[in-house]
Motif scaffolding. Structure first.
Motif, PDB file in Angstrom:
ATOM      1  N   MET A 223       5.338   5.256  -2.195  1.00 52.67           N
ATOM      2  CA  MET A 223       4.212   3.873  -2.618  1.00 52.67           C
ATOM      3  C   MET A 223       4.245   3.401  -3.799  1.00 52.67           C
ATOM      4  O   MET A 223       3.636   2.730  -4.090  1.00 52.67           O
ATOM      5  N   ARG A 224       3.335   4.688  -4.792  1.00 53.37           N
ATOM      6  CA  ARG A 224       2.846   4.723  -6.564  1.00 53.37           C
ATOM      7  C   ARG A 224       4.084   3.623  -7.435  1.00 53.37           C
ATOM      8  O   ARG A 224       3.492   2.569  -7.827  1.00 53.37           O
ATOM      9  N   TYR A 225       5.324   4.043  -6.851  1.00 52.49           N
ATOM     10  CA  TYR A 225       6.306   3.610  -8.166  1.00 52.49           C
ATOM     11  C   TYR A 225       6.802   2.300  -7.369  1.00 52.49           C
ATOM     12  O   TYR A 225       7.019   1.375  -8.685  1.00 52.49           O
ATOM     13  N   ILE A 226       7.279   2.296  -6.084  1.00 48.21           N
ATOM     14  CA  ILE A 226       8.192   0.965  -5.208  1.00 48.21           C
ATOM     15  C   ILE A 226       6.952   0.349  -4.754  1.00 48.21           C
ATOM     16  O   ILE A 226       6.700  -1.219  -4.990  1.00 48.21           O
ATOM     17  N   VAL A 227       6.612   0.592  -3.624  1.00 47.91           N
ATOM     18  CA  VAL A 227       5.697  -1.282  -2.884  1.00 47.91           C
ATOM     19  C   VAL A 227       5.189  -1.295  -3.217  1.00 47.91           C
ATOM     20  O   VAL A 227       4.145  -1.874  -3.241  1.00 47.91           O
ATOM     21  N   MET A 228       3.278  -0.255  -3.747  1.00 48.57           N
ATOM     22  CA  MET A 228       1.982  -0.311  -4.477  1.00 48.57           C
ATOM     23  C   MET A 228       2.018  -1.663  -5.114  1.00 48.57           C
ATOM     24  O   MET A 228       1.278  -2.526  -5.323  1.00 48.57           O
ATOM     25  N   PRO A 229       2.893  -1.510  -6.274  1.00 52.68           N
ATOM     26  CA  PRO A 229       3.390  -2.170  -7.604  1.00 52.68           C
ATOM     27  C   PRO A 229       3.469  -3.461  -7.166  1.00 52.68           C
ATOM     28  O   PRO A 229       2.509  -4.444  -7.189  1.00 52.68           O
TER      29      PRO A 229
END
Lengths: 289, 247
Positions: free
Chosen positions: A209-215
């Protein structure tokens, strides 16, 4: 003749004439039956006035209200963005309890009228919090201290600080539900392959979530978020009901003390319109770049 | 030479709702072996290799990869995925990151390597897939073939013990298939264990140690490529080969 006039067909003219006629009729009736004396010349004074006794300009009711509205909207917007993002992520969580909690919050807020929600949040949440933190005494202390001007730049009159906190909390939590839906839609618009690729290199759910999806998701939701912020500005007028001294509240005050009913409300309407329409033009331009 | 099995599937079955995607799949892949899986579309090839790194969970049977038995939510699944590289049909590069960042994010965030170490490895693999000059571009600026080579490099940066390829050239324009296959052939020459789902029979003939033919969720035939291409044991494999080699 300007080119847009040439593009008008007879039916368009008919519609325009009917509209002008209708407005004219309402205007004439107001003149004839209400016997209302327009006193537009008094309005500028309620934005900014020169005080002879102190030899200085000061912001009067409407301008104070406008500033208060802006402050509240900025802080509530930040709160809504943070809490809304958490809600949006929670809506997509693997854990069922978390997902249901987020869903419940959203459904409650979506199916209860905003005014009712605002009162409920006010009595059960912000009032309790303000009492628990003893914020009234603290704010009054600041108001009397030397550092008051610095605080007032950010929060306005410090004696009114608890009411500002109420307004921000109530409005922010209310808007967060809708921000949450935007964020959820953003997350769900990310192709499944991105989640799989992240998982395939051994990322945990939270890293994924933090590095791939949310950005990627947050970048996609900027335009709807901007629109939601404009909604927030409009909705902020409801919090006048819990005595937060923003633009609408100040307008009510102005009307009560001066009887400038039509002038005051039309002016306030114009203020909201310029603010919201201006922002929407600005966001549209930014979006193009 | 002693054969060490790295993937062991025993009676593996997989359902999607009522549809049985895999039925009783038995397969052993040894260390250093190159296995090519082929078969008509919908035969369960992709599902099978997606089970190998737990992107899909099998419903019946036993599946051991790198000494660990795979189960849904088994602790160690993340560890396993770090050691099993995967290349997808649609590349699945991270579009918000540069090529170099795509390569180092796994080693840095998952393997906790320093940026310098991760970058050194990344540049080495970019060199190996022959696109070192693209390091600072975004995936969208690259051609499909280049993107797929980056995806291979990204998987290699995790220093995997097995590489899985899920139809790596199916989404590519014909003129770009060659450059990706070349990289895969070179990788095979380094002794990497590879399981490749593909329709590229020329590639299969060149690198495969074992050919696996699947149909309707079952493994129909497992044979060395010499036998498979010249005299397939099963009638269905023969028909399949005739169809795809005709053109």
């Amino acid at each position: 003749m300007p080119s847009f006039l040439k593009r008008l067909k007879w039916a368009d003219w008919l519609i325009l004439i009917v509209l002008v006629g209708a407005f004219g009729y309402v205007g004439l009736r107001l003149e004839g039956t209400l016997n209302y004396t327009w006193r537009w010349e008094l309005i500028p004074d309620y934005f900014i006035r020169y005080r002879e006794d102190r030899q200085e300009w000061f912001a009067n009711l409407l301008l104070q209200g406008l500033f208060a509205t802006l402050r509240i909207c900025i802080y509530a917007g930040i709160l809504a963005a943070i809490f809304g993002t958490i809600l949006g992520v929670a809506r997509c969580a693997e854990n069922l309890t978390i997902r249901l909690l987020a869903r419940t919050y959203l459904e409650l807020l979506r199916n209860i009228p905003p005014v009712v929600i605002i009162f409920i949040f006010f009595f059960f949440l912000s009032q309790q919090l303000i009492d628990a933190l003893n914020m009234n005494a603290w704010a009054r202390g600041i108001a009397r201290s030397d550092s008051a001007p610095a605080w007032e730049f950010f929060f306005g009159d410090m004696r009114r600080f608890p009411s500002l906190v109420s307004g921000v909390l109530v409005l922010g939590l209310f808007q967060a539900a809708f921000v949450g839906e935007i964020v959820r839609a953003g997350i769900q618009s990310i192709p499944k392959g991105q989640f799989e690729a992240a998982r395939a290199i051994g990322m945990s759910r939270s890293q994924e979530m933090r590095y791939i999806v949310m950005p990627q998701a947050l970048r996609k939701v900027v335009p709807p978020m901007a629109n939601q912020f404009i909604s927030l500005i409009k909705d902020s007028s409801i919090i006048s009901l819990i005595s937060v001294q923003e633009l609408t509240y100040k307008t009510v005050e102005l009307v009560a003390s001066t009887r400038l009913i039509f002038e005051a409300w039309l002016t306030t309407a114009a203020c909201y319109f310029i603010l919201c329409f201006g922002l929407s033009l600005l966001f549209r331009r930014l979006e193009k770049h | 030479m002693v054969q060490t099995p790295i993937i062991i599937a025993e009676g593996v079955g997989k359902y999607f709702g009522d549809f049985k995607a895999l039925t009783d799949v038995d397969l052993i892949v040894n260390q250093g072996e190159r296995v090519v899986i082929c078969g008509p579309s919908g035969s369960g090839k992709s599902t099978l290799i997606r089970c190998f790194n737990g992107l899909e969970n099998h419903d019946t049977g036993r599946l051991c990869v790198d000494g660990m038995e795979l189960r849904e939510d088994a602790p160690g699944m993340r560890q396993l995925r770090q050691d099993v590289g995967m290349v997808f049909q649609q590349f699945n590069l991270f579009p918000h990151l540069t090529i170099l960042e795509n390569l180092i994010i796994g080693p840095m965030k998952v393997r906790k390597q320093s940026r310098a170490a991760a970058e050194a490895t990344a540049r080495k693999y970019l060199e190996r897939v022959r696109i070192p000059e693209q390091a600072d571009k975004r995936p969208a600026q690259l051609s499909g073939g280049q993107q797929q080579r980056v995806a291979i490099a990204r998987a290699l940066c995790m220093q995997p013990r097995v590489m899985l390829f899920d139809e790596p050239t199916s989404a590519l324009d014909p003129e770009m298939i060659g450059e990706v296959l070349d990289v895969m052939v070179e990788l095979a020459e380094t002794g990497m264990t590879m399981v490749v789902v593909t329709h590229e029979m020329g590639f299969a003939r060149k690198v495969a140690d074992t050919m696996v033919f699947m149909e309707a969720g079952r493994i129909v035939e497992v044979s060395p490529p010499e036998t498979f291409f010249t005299a397939p044991k099963s009638q269905r494999a023969r028909v399949f080969l005739d169809q795809i080699l005709e053109h």
